[in-house]
Design an enzyme around this catalytic site. Structure first.
Site, PDB file in Angstrom:
ATOM      1  N   PRO A  28       0.669  -1.194   0.177  1.00  0.00           N
ATOM      2  CA  PRO A  28      -0.015   0.163   0.032  1.00  0.00           C
ATOM      3  C   PRO A  28       0.853   1.207  -0.035  1.00  0.00           C
ATOM      4  O   PRO A  28       1.811   1.312   0.592  1.00  0.00           O
ATOM      5  CB  PRO A  28      -0.784  -0.151   1.152  1.00  0.00           C
ATOM      6  N   CYS A  30       0.230   5.506   0.084  1.00  0.00           N
ATOM      7  CA  CYS A  30      -0.644   6.664   0.031  1.00  0.00           C
ATOM      8  C   CYS A  30      -0.168   7.398  -1.183  1.00  0.00           C
ATOM      9  O   CYS A  30       1.175   7.745  -1.328  1.00  0.00           O
ATOM     10  CB  CYS A  30      -0.070   7.423   1.291  1.00  0.00           C
ATOM     11  N   ALA A  62      -3.671   3.330   2.474  1.00  0.00           N
ATOM     12  CA  ALA A  62      -4.259   3.541   3.686  1.00  0.00           C
ATOM     13  C   ALA A  62      -5.600   4.309   3.336  1.00  0.00           C
ATOM     14  O   ALA A  62      -5.287   5.708   2.904  1.00  0.00           O
ATOM     15  CB  ALA A  62      -3.269   4.190   4.539  1.00  0.00           C
ATOM     16  N   GLN A 105      -6.522  -1.175   1.873  1.00  0.00           N
ATOM     17  CA  GLN A 105      -6.109  -1.013   2.882  1.00  0.00           C
ATOM     18  C   GLN A 105      -6.901  -0.074   3.839  1.00  0.00           C
ATOM     19  O   GLN A 105      -6.902   1.053   3.629  1.00  0.00           O
ATOM     20  CB  GLN A 105      -4.571  -0.528   3.338  1.00  0.00           C
ATOM     21  N   TYR A 187      -0.459   4.024  13.618  1.00  0.00           N
ATOM     22  CA  TYR A 187      -1.580   4.603  13.307  1.00  0.00           C
ATOM     23  C   TYR A 187      -2.857   3.897  14.401  1.00  0.00           C
ATOM     24  O   TYR A 187      -2.349   3.203  15.355  1.00  0.00           O
ATOM     25  CB  TYR A 187      -2.461   4.294  11.925  1.00  0.00           C
ATOM     26  N   ARG A 235      -2.150  -5.773   8.580  1.00  0.00           N
ATOM     27  CA  ARG A 235      -0.575  -5.195   8.507  1.00  0.00           C
ATOM     28  C   ARG A 235      -0.119  -4.802  10.095  1.00  0.00           C
ATOM     29  O   ARG A 235      -0.948  -4.085  10.602  1.00  0.00           O
ATOM     30  CB  ARG A 235      -0.483  -4.231   7.757  1.00  0.00           C
ATOM     31  N   ARG A 329       8.729   1.047  -3.036  1.00  0.00           N
ATOM     32  CA  ARG A 329       9.418   1.829  -3.798  1.00  0.00           C
ATOM     33  C   ARG A 329       9.811   1.082  -4.824  1.00  0.00           C
ATOM     34  O   ARG A 329      10.372   1.757  -6.115  1.00  0.00           O
ATOM     35  CB  ARG A 329      10.698   2.374  -2.974  1.00  0.00           C
TER      36      ARG A 329
HETATM   37  C1  LIG Z   1       4.947   6.603  -1.304  1.00  0.00           C
HETATM   38  C2  LIG Z   1       4.712   5.686  -0.311  1.00  0.00           C
HETATM   39  C3  LIG Z   1       3.467   5.461   0.442  1.00  0.00           C
HETATM   40  C4  LIG Z   1       3.338   4.680   1.589  1.00  0.00           C
HETATM   41  N1  LIG Z   1       2.001   4.525   1.907  1.00  0.00           N
HETATM   42  C5  LIG Z   1       1.695   3.412   2.710  1.00  0.00           C
HETATM   43  C6  LIG Z   1       0.292   3.189   3.253  1.00  0.00           C
HETATM   44  O1  LIG Z   1      -0.656   3.826   2.837  1.00  0.00           O
HETATM   45  N2  LIG Z   1       0.072   2.204   4.022  1.00  0.00           N
HETATM   46  C7  LIG Z   1       1.150   1.480   4.564  1.00  0.00           C
HETATM   47  O2  LIG Z   1       0.586   0.547   5.297  1.00  0.00           O
HETATM   48  N3  LIG Z   1       2.370   1.628   4.267  1.00  0.00           N
HETATM   49  C8  LIG Z   1       2.722   2.643   3.144  1.00  0.00           C
HETATM   50  N4  LIG Z   1       4.029   2.981   2.922  1.00  0.00           N
HETATM   51  C9  LIG Z   1       5.062   1.813   3.327  1.00  0.00           C
HETATM   52  C10 LIG Z   1       4.973   0.869   2.287  1.00  0.00           C
HETATM   53  O3  LIG Z   1       4.016   0.154   2.067  1.00  0.00           O
HETATM   54  C11 LIG Z   1       6.424  -0.179   2.699  1.00  0.00           C
HETATM   55  O4  LIG Z   1       6.159  -0.822   3.958  1.00  0.00           O
HETATM   56  C12 LIG Z   1       7.603   0.319   2.944  1.00  0.00           C
HETATM   57  O5  LIG Z   1       7.891   1.663   2.075  1.00  0.00           O
HETATM   58  C13 LIG Z   1       8.816  -0.418   2.957  1.00  0.00           C
HETATM   59  O6  LIG Z   1       8.842  -1.151   1.563  1.00  0.00           O
HETATM   60  P1  LIG Z   1       9.995  -0.726   0.489  1.00  0.00           P
HETATM   61  O7  LIG Z   1      11.195  -0.724   0.778  1.00  0.00           O
HETATM   62  O8  LIG Z   1       9.713  -1.955  -0.629  1.00  0.00           O
HETATM   63  O9  LIG Z   1       9.456   0.609   0.037  1.00  0.00           O
HETATM   64  C14 LIG Z   1       4.435   3.627   1.800  1.00  0.00           C
HETATM   65  C15 LIG Z   1       5.488   3.997   1.383  1.00  0.00           C
HETATM   66  C16 LIG Z   1       5.755   4.815   0.312  1.00  0.00           C
HETATM   67  C17 LIG Z   1       7.124   4.797  -0.236  1.00  0.00           C
END
Ligand SMILES: Cc1cc2nc3c(=O)[nH]c(=O)nc-3n(C[C@H](O)[C@H](O)[C@H](O)COP(=O)(O)O)c2cc1C
Length: 367
Positions: A28, A30, A62, A105, A187, A235, A329
């Site tokens: 997920p 945002c 989210a 989510q 949260y 989560r 990412r």
């Molecule tokens: C742009 C962005 C928005 C995110 N929004 C959420 C979200 O809405 N809900 C959530 O649980 N985690 C959110 N995260 C965290 C990611 O889901 C993920 O757990 C975190 O970036 C680590 O993974 P990665 O190293 O593959 O980026 C967000 C991360 C990024 C980069």
């Protein structure tokens, strides 16, 4: 090419009743691009690339179960008909070219609601400056200089549980295949779990049993209305990364209780409850937490956190640390990540729509 002949990454996985064709999940993310909680064209372009590129599952960002539960004024919400209709249209659009499983989510930001968008600093916005009154287990704010949240009464807690239920019903009607309850990142659900945040003295605070109560009430209430034919999980942040905080062992206990309530998966992240945590963000830094949960439950566990390459994802699966890998990412960088992963093992994926067969490869003429 990666040496393992039958990559687990491309082995189907059942999250309860929902079977993923591969184990690469869009985490997920945002987008801060909604208006009054309503999805916009930006969401179509954000999700469309993943949907047309053989991802195993996409979990939408989210989404506040109420407008007050949004992290920012740009976050999605799912409490009214306009928000539901926009998500239904979004899914209908994706379904014209992709059968990818789609999850959402559902969350409530609690004391971390009413913030600005990250590219403007992401700071809390007071009611006077156009924000809204936040809520939390107690009136202690996340940022000490931020407006105080309102400490929830038991009746208000029950109202938020009902808001999760109502949002889940809307998610079902909109056409989602999966709901992920957001119990991570500091949260509201996590605020009740963490002893660093939850300093209540009633039956929602204090002992582990009391701190788990809100999460379990939401899980049970949503499970009761979310169709058995669809997938439901949560989560969790497995650690607050601060002494005296929420721990991986408590996460494992909660995960067992969630499994007993009929949840289909656990998604293991970490951090977010308090500001002074030191998080060692190294490759796969949360995978040992996923492994701890995986040893405690028999439902699938999703690992996440600085997993970037297909080889890294495959290694985590081969090591038994998780059953599926979520990436955020890496998918932003490359929405076709799964195609490149398939290339690494010389696999050909079914073509969604009419594009994936048209790849630039030696020997392939065009025109
Ligand atoms: C742009 C962005 C928005 C995110 N929004 C959420 C979200 O809405 N809900 C959530 O649980 N985690 C959110 N995260 C965290 C990611 O889901 C993920 O757990 C975190 O970036 C680590 O993974 P990665 O190293 O593959 O980026 C967000 C991360 C990024 C980069």
């Amino acid at each position: 090419m990666v040496s393992h002949p039958a990559p687990l990454l491309f082995t189907p996985l059942a999250l309860g009743p929902l079977t993923l064709s591969n184990r690469a999940i869009v985490a997920p993310m945002c987008q801060y691009s909604a208006v009054e909680g309503v999805a916009q064209p930006w969401h179509q372009q954000h999700l469309g690339g993943f949907a047309a590129s053989n991802t195993g599952l996409i979990i939408l960002e989210a989404t506040g179960v109420t407008l007050e539960g949004r992290i920012s004024a740009g976050c999605l919400a799912l409490e009214n008909d306009a928000q539901e209709a926009a998500l239904r249209d979004l899914i209908a659009g994706i379904r014209t070219y992709s059968a990818v499983p789609l999850g959402i989510q559902l969350g409530h930001a609690g004391r971390k609601a009413s913030c600005g968008v990250p590219w403007k600093g992401g700071m809390p916005i007071s009611v006077r400056d156009g924000g809204w009154q936040t809520v939390a287990p107690t009136d202690e704010p996340f940022n000490l200089d931020a407006p105080k949240p309102h400490a929830l009464t038991e009746a208000e807690i029950a109202g938020i549980v009902e808001a999760f239920v109502a949002a889940a019903k809307r998610a079902d009607r909109a056409g989602f295949d999966l709901v992920e309850l957001h119990g991570a990142h500091g949260y509201l659900i996590h605020q009740f779990l963490s002893p660093l945040v939850n300093k209540r003295t009633d039956r929602y605070g204090g002992s582990l049993e009391n701190r788990l109560r809100f999460a379990l009430e939401i899980a049970a209430a949503v499970r009761a209305v979310w169709p058995k034919s669809k997938s439901l999980g949560m989560r969790l942040s497995a650690s607050d990364w601060v002494d005296g905080g929420w721990t991986p062992e408590e996460t494992a206990i909660l995960s067992q209780k969630l499994e007993a309530l009929g949840l289909d998966f656990i998604h293991v992240s970490s951090g977010g409850a308090v500001r002074d945590a030191r998080v060692p963000v190294t490759p796969g830094y949360q995978l040992d937490f996923a492994a701890t949960v995986k040893q405690a439950v028999s439902i699938p566990v999703i690992g996440v956190g600085l997993i970037v390459t297909p080889a890294q994802a495959e290694q985590a699966l081969q090591d038994g640390k998780a059953d599926a890998i979520a990436l955020a990412r890496a998918f932003l960088d490359d929405p076709r990540w799964v195609w490149r992963a398939a290339d690494a093992w010389g696999l050909t994926l079914p073509s969604p729509g009419n594009i994936s067969g048209r790849r630039a490869k030696p020997g392939r003429a065009i025109g």
